[in-house]
Design an enzyme around this catalytic site. Structure first.
Site, short mmCIF file in Angstrom:
data_model
loop_
_atom_site.label_atom_id
_atom_site.label_comp_id
_atom_site.label_asym_id
_atom_site.label_seq_id
_atom_site.Cartn_x
_atom_site.Cartn_y
_atom_site.Cartn_z
N ASP A 71 -29.30 45.81 97.79
CA ASP A 71 -30.72 45.96 98.02
C ASP A 71 -31.37 46.15 96.72
O ASP A 71 -32.22 47.37 96.54
CB ASP A 71 -30.87 47.13 99.01
CG ASP A 71 -32.60 47.29 99.39
OD1 ASP A 71 -33.25 46.33 98.98
OD2 ASP A 71 -32.88 48.34 99.87
N HIS B 68 -31.31 57.12 102.44
CA HIS B 68 -29.99 56.34 102.89
C HIS B 68 -28.81 56.45 101.86
O HIS B 68 -29.36 56.54 100.61
CB HIS B 68 -30.12 55.08 103.54
CG HIS B 68 -31.30 54.19 102.57
ND1 HIS B 68 -32.34 54.15 102.90
CD2 HIS B 68 -30.97 53.51 101.57
CE1 HIS B 68 -33.15 53.05 101.94
NE2 HIS B 68 -32.14 53.06 101.30
N GLN C 230 -26.92 49.97 104.59
CA GLN C 230 -27.69 51.47 104.30
C GLN C 230 -27.71 52.07 105.37
O GLN C 230 -28.63 52.12 106.31
CB GLN C 230 -29.03 50.76 103.85
CG GLN C 230 -29.13 50.24 102.25
CD GLN C 230 -30.45 49.66 101.97
OE1 GLN C 230 -30.85 48.74 102.38
NE2 GLN C 230 -31.08 50.05 100.67
N ARG D 29 -38.86 59.26 91.12
CA ARG D 29 -39.44 58.31 92.31
C ARG D 29 -38.82 58.67 93.44
O ARG D 29 -37.40 58.13 93.67
CB ARG D 29 -39.46 56.86 91.90
CG ARG D 29 -40.13 56.09 92.84
CD ARG D 29 -39.82 54.63 92.39
NE ARG D 29 -40.15 53.58 93.32
CZ ARG D 29 -39.29 53.17 94.51
NH1 ARG D 29 -38.30 53.63 94.78
NH2 ARG D 29 -40.19 52.08 94.92
N ASP E 247 -37.77 57.71 96.93
CA ASP E 247 -37.69 56.23 97.58
C ASP E 247 -37.88 56.49 99.04
O ASP E 247 -37.33 57.42 99.70
CB ASP E 247 -36.44 55.39 97.22
CG ASP E 247 -36.42 54.31 97.97
OD1 ASP E 247 -37.31 53.09 97.48
OD2 ASP E 247 -35.44 53.83 98.67
N GLU F 215 -43.00 57.41 97.47
CA GLU F 215 -43.14 55.94 97.65
C GLU F 215 -43.17 55.62 98.96
O GLU F 215 -42.19 55.83 99.76
CB GLU F 215 -41.67 55.02 97.07
CG GLU F 215 -41.90 53.55 97.03
CD GLU F 215 -41.24 52.92 98.18
OE1 GLU F 215 -41.62 51.71 98.28
OE2 GLU F 215 -40.33 53.47 98.72
N HIS G 137 -41.67 45.41 92.62
CA HIS G 137 -40.32 44.59 92.69
C HIS G 137 -40.26 44.07 94.28
O HIS G 137 -39.25 43.56 94.54
CB HIS G 137 -39.23 45.52 92.20
CG HIS G 137 -38.96 46.68 93.13
ND1 HIS G 137 -39.78 47.84 93.32
CD2 HIS G 137 -37.83 47.05 93.91
CE1 HIS G 137 -39.40 48.64 94.12
NE2 HIS G 137 -38.35 48.19 94.48
N ASP G 138 -41.17 44.96 94.99
CA ASP G 138 -40.86 44.64 96.54
C ASP G 138 -42.02 43.39 96.93
O ASP G 138 -43.00 42.98 96.01
CB ASP G 138 -41.46 45.93 97.24
CG ASP G 138 -40.27 46.98 97.20
OD1 ASP G 138 -38.92 46.36 97.09
OD2 ASP G 138 -40.07 48.05 97.26
N ARG H 280 -37.66 38.86 97.73
CA ARG H 280 -38.28 39.82 96.71
C ARG H 280 -37.76 39.38 95.57
O ARG H 280 -38.38 39.82 94.41
CB ARG H 280 -38.02 41.27 97.11
CG ARG H 280 -38.69 41.59 98.48
CD ARG H 280 -38.50 43.10 99.03
NE ARG H 280 -37.15 43.13 99.05
CZ ARG H 280 -36.39 44.45 99.35
NH1 ARG H 280 -36.97 45.34 99.11
NH2 ARG H 280 -35.15 44.28 99.80
#
Ligand code: GLC
Ligand code: GLC
Length: 651
Positions: free
Chosen positions: A141, A184, A252, A282, A284, A326, A395-396, A520
């Site tokens: 990921d 995760h 994950q 950050r 996540d 995020e 990046h997503d 992505r």
């Protein structure tokens, strides 16, 4: 606040602290602990007060904070104290960010340290380096499946290299941002491995079930994130013969925060990275931290309490460190990640403004600003001492997660409108110059998101391919227009690696089996540094974009009205292709900038009478900060060329 129960507990804890901790000089630590203890205790009690081991866990929590403090260098402590004194420091217009993958931007962390002059050249002074920790060799990921929270992936470097990066950054006043993936771990993480080998202590770090009974109940209300590649929220684990909760990819494993040990472990990791010289963490996927049967298991109240607790604890140990949330969720939910109160119930100082991002793309596709207006108007007011991270691309994928009521109020039917947007950006809509890819199409709901680099979504890739100069310059202007909004909106603009150079889609992921089912990767390019040299050659796309952005950044830093003190007024105007807002310096209201941007491919007019005297005074001498010249006026109308923007001020 003095509250007897919590204070007698605090005294008991201080007596029970390990001797190594007691022996230290912890003056600042104790002051902050005393000030925050009631809040910490209350939050911890709400989450875990029902447990028999509550006091033991509370002691462990305090020890974790104390150990973190003991390991904090005096240099970092000095920064903490400086930032406490100037606590609004991050609201200044001075900050401009960039997000990047180490191995996309450079060869390694060491090489990234060598490339810091590039940030300075552009004016970037906050760099988010995406995950750098150990992760599985194949699918990971993009590094967001972490196998060891303390060890850097040896394919890109080690802790020593990171310290060099941090040092280079500090010398140049660049803030370092790193991820903490709270939700995760990878299934290769030691905890997951121990859980797999049958250790009940570690099985309790995750959500594991013998049969489908509980998973099926969860599934009734939980949406799927990666519907196409990883349907469902649970994965069968052969070793243990159990179902494991895996909301994102099947490798994950979701962490179980109803277990206080998990929270304390993750706090320890937060403090570990804070102590490596990271300025901003950050956090996540924070919306997912608490799972509850019967709910979507996103944005749960307890997820907020966990974040408040982490903030309070981090403030005791490393108060200079900021959190970014995020949470790519509905506008009314995003705002909650700042917390309920700037002092007593703070969560993250900064949050991704996913709403603005999606609205901007709506403006590009529709060439009008109806939904953009509606969405900004309904963006709830945020707390004081909180700021947005405003971005156009990351990046997503892009999800069109606007509020349906706003979509309807703009005259569209939500389902049909989202379909139009997906068609537009995937180039399926006639006459669309965009070159995006559909991401995670869901047959049942019709939902889909979009991937693609900023340049390709803005039409640059197709324009270059057709060697169409008019379309090339239109796409460059679109890219600059989008940035002119995130630079002036209020908040920290976050550029994405490659966007200042007009880097288009990277299709190479399609040949890589560990990436090919995740489009992505199309928008996670590798920078070609030879090509990047073109930024110095007049007349190239790279030159025009790079220098346009560089200039915007320099002007932003000098414009005090662009600092974020909830000082923006959206102005209603009579032209639905334009957006117009005023930014002002609350301390010197005469310092104002009027932002006007044209989302249409045709010239548009702003009727000054329609402003009803709001904004700036056009009878004075008005200048565009970006070009240095006065706007073209005719008959009390201001003219904007296709995709032109103005940053107007009176001089
Ligand atoms: C965040 C990351 C994304 C990742 C997800 C799961 O949304 O930005 O790249 O897939 O979390 O960790
Ligand atoms: C994020 C978001 C989702 C996004 C995904 C990663 O946390 O919730 O919209 O697509 O994870 O790309």
């Amino acid at each position: 606040m003095y509250e007897q129960v919590s204070h007698s507990l605090l005294n008991a804890i201080l007596d029970d602290l390990k001797p190594e901790i007691r022996r230290q000089n912890l003056r600042h630590f104790y002051t902050r602990l005393g000030a925050n203890f009631y809040a910490i205790y209350s939050l911890f009690f709400t989450l875990y007060g029902h447990r028999e081991d509550f006091k033991e866990q509370m002691l462990r929590l305090v020890e974790t904070m104390a150990e973190g403090y003991i390991n904090r260098s005096s240099e970092l402590e000095g920064i903490d104290i400086q930032r406490e004194q100037d606590h609004n420091w991050f609201l200044s217009q001075n900050w401009v960010g960039m997000a990047l993958y180490t191995n996309g931007f450079a060869e390694s962390l060491d090489d990234l340290a060598d490339k810091t002059p590039y940030f300075q050249e552009l004016g970037i002074n906050m760099v988010h380096i995406m995950p750098i920790l150990m992760c599985p060799a194949g699918k990971s990921d993009g590094g967001y499946a972490i196998s060891n929270f303390r060890q850097i992936d040896d394919r890109i470097g080690d802790l020593k290299d990171l310290h060099r990066v941090a040092e280079e950054f500090r010398k140049r006043d660049i803030l370092l941002v790193l991820d903490i993936v709270l939700n995760h771990t990878s299934d290769e993480h030691e905890w997951a491995q121990k859980a797999m080998s049958g250790d009940p202590r570690y099985q309790d770090y995750y959500f594991m079930f013998d049969n489908r009974e509980v998973p099926d109940m969860f599934e009734q209300n939980m949406p799927e994130i990666f519907h196409e590649s990883d349907p469902g929220n649970f994965t069968w684990n052969e070793e243990t013969q159990k179902w494991v909760m895996t909301v994102f990819h099947n490798y994950q494993w979701d962490l179980n925060y109803s277990n206080p040990t998990v929270l304390i472990e993750m706090l320890d990791i937060i403090l570990f990275w804070a102590n490596q010289g990271v300025d901003v963490l950050r956090l996540d996927a924070v919306a997912f931290l608490w799972k509850k049967i019967g709910s979507a298991s996103q944005n749960e109240r307890n997820a907020h309490l966990i974040l408040q607790l982490m903030k309070d604890c981090c403030q005791v140990t490393a108060p200079g460190v900021l959190f970014i949330a995020e949470a790519i969720v509905a506008p009314v939910e995003i705002i909650k990640y700042f917390g309920e109160d700037a002092i007593i119930a703070k969560e993250c100082e900064i949050a991704y403004n996913a709403t603005l991002m999606a609205l901007l793309w709506d403006g590009i596709a529709t060439k009008n600003t109806k939904l953009l207006y509606q969405g900004i108007k309904n963006l709830p007011d945020k707390l004081e001492r909180a700021t947005w991270l405003n971005y156009v691309r990351c990046h997503d994928d892009i999800g069109f997660g606007f509020d349906d009521n706003d979509v309807r109020a703009s005259g569209y039917e939500p389902f049909a409108h989202r379909k139009f947007l997906v068609d537009y950006f995937s180039g399926q809509f006639n006459a669309s110059p965009a070159r995006g890819m559909v991401f995670m199409f869901n047959n049942e709901t019709g939902d889909a998101r979009i991937c693609g680099s900023l340049a390709s979504l803005a039409g640059l890739e197709s324009a270059l391919e057709n060697d169409d100069q008019t379309l090339i310059s239109a796409s460059i202007n679109k890219i600059l227009l989008l940035h002119s909004i995130i630079m002036s909106f209020g908040g920290i603009p976050l550029l994405y690696s490659g966007d200042a150079l007009g880097v288009t889609n990277d299709y190479s992921y399609q040949d890589n089996p560990s990436k090919s089912d995740d489009s992505r990767w199309i928008n996670r390019p590798t920078i070609d540094w030879e090509r990047a040299e073109l930024r110095k050659k007049q007349g190239t796309v790279e030159y025009t974009l790079f220098n346009g952005l560089k200039k915007m950044i320099a002007i932003r830093k000098e414009t005090s009205a662009f600092a974020d003190f909830n000082n923006r007024e959206l102005l209603d105007i009579s032209n639905e292709h334009l957006i117009c807002f005023v930014r002002f310096n609350p301390l010197r209201p005469a310092d104002r900038v009027m932002v006007i941007a044209n989302f249409d491919a045709k010239p548009q007019y702003l009727d000054l009478e329609s402003l009803n005297g709001k904004g700036i005074n056009f009878y004075n001498h008005v200048v565009d900060l970006y070009t240095g010249s006065s706007p073209t006026q005719h008959d009390r109308q201001i003219i904007l060329q296709p995709y032109q923007f103005y940053w107007l001020t009176e001089i």
